[in-house]
Design an enzyme around this catalytic site. Structure first.
Site, PDB file in Angstrom:
ATOM      1  CB  SER A 156     105.496  35.104  71.938  1.00  0.00           C
ATOM      2  OG  SER A 156     104.948  35.395  73.212  1.00  0.00           O
ATOM      3  CE1 TYR A 157      99.638  39.725  67.332  1.00  0.00           C
ATOM      4  CE2 TYR A 157      98.081  38.312  68.504  1.00  0.00           C
ATOM      5  CZ  TYR A 157      98.337  39.409  67.691  1.00  0.00           C
ATOM      6  OH  TYR A 157      97.302  40.188  67.255  1.00  0.00           O
ATOM      7  N   PRO A 158     101.650  39.385  71.584  1.00  0.00           N
ATOM      8  CG  PRO A 158     101.713  41.723  71.648  1.00  0.00           C
ATOM      9  CD  PRO A 158     102.019  40.556  70.765  1.00  0.00           C
TER      10      PRO A 158
END
Length: 418
Positions: A156-158
């Protein structure tokens, strides 16, 4: 706008004024409202080490073994209730008293069940700290790898401050299912789906934009070394979040020998649970002999040991990230860049995984401190970050914050030029 104007003004002033006066300085002496407090943490720890004065101390250590020389041997080490004394004569007198009446009497045996909490869902700051501590990756490298894994659809978006899931249990089950084919942790993922699954703990942070960092699909077998290690860390962390806490029985034993009190404790792991899949934390059995209140025994050894206090270590990257996060220096999206910048500018280096300020870094911080300007302290930036939050929640306007913050730095800039 604030960072750009302040950074440009002080960078130009430092470079033009100092580079002409002192030989051997870098061509560019940059300043940034986050960069300098980041350097300040590194310098402050260095000064703590430099000013540290070691002191000798003495302590009484007691050990007791049962079934010595047999496979059933059990041993315990008792710590002195006084901890340690910095007066040799006083410690020696108490040691002699203990030696004259060496029989130990058990005065308390307290047993309790305790648990080691599974980790909270993973946000960016904690990902960087874990990667630094467990994988020896810099925060900059960590974020570069994480963004690459995100672009490949594996994570997922980090960049997120969120540490609790709003996904439903069925959605989380689907993510766990993706991990069942992993050679090293797939069997554990399957056990979660077979009934060991627990709803992840709820943290207190939510950026309202992105969920906690988690694996979105199974990783291919050909992931490169560091990318594979970072993916594994995120995957194992996610599975640990979906697990139960670890459980153990802990026993604390207090004994009296003559006038002195000594303590020991033992731990028996009852259920490892999340620790089965999470090697980044340790909790081990530490068996001790069985004791009962009123029991007496003769210690195997009673020793007066000598030591000396040691200075604090230079900061690790995980230490530095924690300080920046606690003091509001940077955001989850910028912390790594600020740490990289103080290295790129030659203000600090990394030696044996710890940050050490260079002569230039020390000189800049000491120079501003000597002039009475706290530019390397976190308070100025922390207040600016707080003002940004006030703009977001509507309690202050952009124009008000801009005027206030620029006025603070303008006064410092004018005085520094005098």
């Amino acid at each position: 706008e604030i960072d750009l104007r302040i950074g440009a003004a002080f960078t130009r002033w430092q470079t033009q004024r100092l580079s002409k006066r002192f030989a051997g300085l870098p061509k560019l002496l940059s300043y940034g409202p986050c960069q300098f407090p980041t350097l300040g943490f590194v310098v402050d720890r260095h000064w703590q080490r430099e000013s540290f004065t070691s002191e000798e101390f003495w302590k009484i250590d007691v050990s007791h073994c049962q079934f010595e020389g047999t496979p059933q041997r059990q041993a315990s080490s008792f710590t002195w209730g006084r901890g340690r004394l910095f007066d040799h004569l006083a410690a020696l007198v108490l040691y002699e008293i203990v030696l004259q009446r060496p029989t130990a009497t058990v005065v308390e045996v307290a047993r309790r069940e305790t648990r080691k909490l599974r980790p909270l869902p993973l946000n960016t700051v904690d990902l960087q700290k874990l990667a630094a501590r467990c994988l020896h990756l810099s925060s900059d490298t960590c974020m570069t790898l994480a963004e690459g894994l995100y672009q490949e659809g594996l994570l997922s978006y980090p960049r997120t401050e969120t540490d609790h899931f709003t996904l439903s249990d069925s959605e989380l089950h689907a993510l766990v299912q993706e991990q069942t084919g992993a050679p090293s942790w797939g069997a554990y993922a399957s056990s979660l789906l077979a009934g060991a699954y627990r709803r992840p703990r709820q943290g207190q942070h939510d950026d309202k934009a992105h969920p906690p960092i988690h694996p979105t699909k199974a990783a291919p077998r050909d992931l490169a070394s560091d990318r594979a290690k970072l993916y594994e860390l995120v995957a194992r962390h996610f599975l640990a979040c979906c697990s139960d806490d670890a459980l153990a029985n802990v026993v604390n034993v207090t004994v009296h020998i003559a006038t002195e009190e000594f303590n020991t404790h033992g731990t028996t792991i009852l259920a490892r649970n999340f620790l089965e899949v999470y090697p980044y934390e340790r909790w081990v059995d530490t068996p001790i002999p069985q004791y009962t209140e009123g029991q007496t025994f003769t210690p195997t050894a009673i020793l007066l040991n000598h030591g000396a206090t040691t200075p604090p270590e230079h900061l690790t990257e995980a230490d530095l990230i924690s300080l920046m996060d606690a003091n509001g220096i940077g955001t989850d999206a910028t912390i790594a860049q600020h740490i990289k910048t103080i290295q790129d500018r030659g203000y600090a280096t990394v030696e044996h995984s710890r940050f050490v300020p260079t002569k230039v870094g020390l000189a800049l911080v000491q120079g501003y401190d000597t002039m009475g300007y706290a530019l390397a302290q976190p308070q100025l930036r922390a207040e600016m970050e707080a003002d940004m939050a006030r703009i977001a929640n509507g309690t202050r306007t952009r124009a008000e914050v801009l005027a206030t913050q620029l006025a603070v730095y303008r006064q410092t800039f004018i005085r520094a030029n005098e």
